[in-house]
Design a protein around this motif. Sequence first.
Motif, PDB file in Angstrom:
ATOM      1  N   HIS A 151       0.790  -0.827   0.113  1.00 48.50           N
ATOM      2  CA  HIS A 151      -0.168   0.042   0.520  1.00 48.50           C
ATOM      3  C   HIS A 151       0.995   0.806   0.307  1.00 48.50           C
ATOM      4  O   HIS A 151       2.693   1.007   0.463  1.00 48.50           O
ATOM      5  CB  HIS A 151      -0.643   0.168   1.428  1.00 48.50           C
ATOM      6  CG  HIS A 151      -2.008  -1.747   1.591  1.00 48.50           C
ATOM      7  ND1 HIS A 151      -3.076  -1.166   0.806  1.00 48.50           N
ATOM      8  CD2 HIS A 151      -1.890  -2.421   2.250  1.00 48.50           C
ATOM      9  CE1 HIS A 151      -3.195  -2.392   0.398  1.00 48.50           C
ATOM     10  NE2 HIS A 151      -3.050  -3.013   1.450  1.00 48.50           N
ATOM     11  N   LEU A 152       0.176   2.282  -0.914  1.00 48.76           N
ATOM     12  CA  LEU A 152       0.751   3.539  -0.796  1.00 48.76           C
ATOM     13  C   LEU A 152       0.992   4.565   0.710  1.00 48.76           C
ATOM     14  O   LEU A 152      -0.459   4.718   1.031  1.00 48.76           O
ATOM     15  CB  LEU A 152       0.824   4.551  -1.385  1.00 48.76           C
ATOM     16  CG  LEU A 152       1.234   5.778  -1.932  1.00 48.76           C
ATOM     17  CD1 LEU A 152       2.803   6.129  -1.995  1.00 48.76           C
ATOM     18  CD2 LEU A 152       0.510   6.991  -2.975  1.00 48.76           C
ATOM     19  N   VAL A 153       1.770   4.752   1.480  1.00 55.72           N
ATOM     20  CA  VAL A 153       2.280   5.581   2.430  1.00 55.72           C
ATOM     21  C   VAL A 153       2.536   6.588   2.944  1.00 55.72           C
ATOM     22  O   VAL A 153       2.068   7.480   4.125  1.00 55.72           O
ATOM     23  CB  VAL A 153       2.852   4.117   3.756  1.00 55.72           C
ATOM     24  CG1 VAL A 153       1.917   3.191   3.302  1.00 55.72           C
ATOM     25  CG2 VAL A 153       3.641   3.634   3.707  1.00 55.72           C
ATOM     26  N   ALA A 154       2.701   6.654   2.383  1.00 56.69           N
ATOM     27  CA  ALA A 154       4.074   8.620   1.881  1.00 56.69           C
ATOM     28  C   ALA A 154       3.874   8.698   0.070  1.00 56.69           C
ATOM     29  O   ALA A 154       4.299   7.712  -0.265  1.00 56.69           O
ATOM     30  CB  ALA A 154       5.170   8.399   2.710  1.00 56.69           C
ATOM     31  N   MET A 155       3.811  10.109   0.179  1.00 55.64           N
ATOM     32  CA  MET A 155       3.912  10.801  -1.481  1.00 55.64           C
ATOM     33  C   MET A 155       4.177  12.164  -1.081  1.00 55.64           C
ATOM     34  O   MET A 155       3.867  13.041  -0.314  1.00 55.64           O
ATOM     35  CB  MET A 155       2.547   9.799  -1.759  1.00 55.64           C
ATOM     36  CG  MET A 155       1.435  10.759  -1.576  1.00 55.64           C
ATOM     37  SD  MET A 155       0.271  10.961  -3.315  1.00 55.64           S
ATOM     38  CE  MET A 155      -1.098  11.917  -2.661  1.00 55.64           C
ATOM     39  N   ALA A 156       4.786  12.457  -2.038  1.00 57.93           N
ATOM     40  CA  ALA A 156       4.756  14.382  -2.603  1.00 57.93           C
ATOM     41  C   ALA A 156       5.081  14.087  -4.122  1.00 57.93           C
ATOM     42  O   ALA A 156       5.813  13.235  -4.314  1.00 57.93           O
ATOM     43  CB  ALA A 156       6.233  14.314  -1.706  1.00 57.93           C
ATOM     44  N   GLY A 157       4.823  15.536  -4.544  1.00 57.48           N
ATOM     45  CA  GLY A 157       5.082  15.672  -6.075  1.00 57.48           C
ATOM     46  C   GLY A 157       5.399  16.820  -6.203  1.00 57.48           C
ATOM     47  O   GLY A 157       5.137  18.254  -5.243  1.00 57.48           O
ATOM     48  N   GLU A 158       5.004  17.388  -7.864  1.00 58.97           N
ATOM     49  CA  GLU A 158       4.540  18.624  -8.273  1.00 58.97           C
ATOM     50  C   GLU A 158       3.521  19.070  -8.688  1.00 58.97           C
ATOM     51  O   GLU A 158       2.862  18.400  -8.797  1.00 58.97           O
ATOM     52  CB  GLU A 158       6.140  18.614  -9.727  1.00 58.97           C
ATOM     53  CG  GLU A 158       6.976  17.951  -9.237  1.00 58.97           C
ATOM     54  CD  GLU A 158       7.973  17.929 -10.386  1.00 58.97           C
ATOM     55  OE1 GLU A 158       8.491  18.282  -9.699  1.00 58.97           O
ATOM     56  OE2 GLU A 158       7.333  17.538 -11.826  1.00 58.97           O
ATOM     57  N   ARG A 159       3.055  20.227  -8.375  1.00 61.34           N
ATOM     58  CA  ARG A 159       2.447  20.580  -8.186  1.00 61.34           C
ATOM     59  C   ARG A 159       2.208  21.948  -9.621  1.00 61.34           C
ATOM     60  O   ARG A 159       2.195  21.553 -10.842  1.00 61.34           O
ATOM     61  CB  ARG A 159       1.567  21.079  -7.109  1.00 61.34           C
ATOM     62  CG  ARG A 159      -0.445  21.475  -7.802  1.00 61.34           C
ATOM     63  CD  ARG A 159      -1.378  21.417  -6.253  1.00 61.34           C
ATOM     64  NE  ARG A 159      -0.462  22.329  -6.000  1.00 61.34           N
ATOM     65  CZ  ARG A 159      -1.268  22.559  -3.904  1.00 61.34           C
ATOM     66  NH1 ARG A 159      -2.489  22.087  -3.526  1.00 61.34           N
ATOM     67  NH2 ARG A 159      -0.411  23.858  -3.522  1.00 61.34           N
TER      68      ARG A 159
END
Length: 235
Positions: A151-159
């Motif tokens: 399962h995905l438990v953490a994320m970050a990205g570009e907006r």
Amino acid sequence: MTFLKSQTTAHETLDCPAWAALSSRQSAFGQSTGKARAFLRDVAPFAAVDPEAAQVCCDLVDLVATRPEGIVIMQVEPQPTVPGVRVAEKSPGVQMIAKKNMASKEHPSVQRLSSADIPGMLALVALTKPGPFKRRTFEIGQYFGILAEGHLVAMAGERMKLPGYTEISAVCTHPHFRGRGYAAALVSHVARRIEMRGEVPFLHTYASNTRAIALYRELGFELRCMTHITRLVCY
């Protein structure tokens, strides 16, 4: 808090980032109504009025009228009163910008997310509420995450992307996996990739989110300015 504020014209595009993004690198993801612009509804809720024509209210009213859920204005200047539109929510925020020689906190489990991960991303956002994240937000930037037990438990990205700058957003960690440095690793990873393109990373958070502000400062972000975050809806 002490804030930095560059006086250069290029830097001041950050004062109204949605306008700058929708007028340049992300115009394909927006719609315009006269002097008002907004991201497509399933991409992001952010909108803006041309800073050189901020008193043009009718265009903004027409734009808000197409969105029952309203639109979000995030900028340095407070949003003027607009006849025909009411303020549904208003919060103070901060904008932070990366310094040179940012701290590296890479993690071996960080991986690029794909369209197959969108259900997991939406579920994580619904649980942690890091800020607006729509079904098509994934399309406007690169997103990275950490998976555990499938399962995905953490994320970050570009907006938002504007000339010379890219915003880091959707920084979140499942409550059961906090305290392991995942957020720091993901923000560091995304920031380094932005810098490798010759751009400057920046980000936003609520002024009340002192924990996040402390983390971002530890990674090498500086407080640039206060922002006004306002959600507008029609009467």
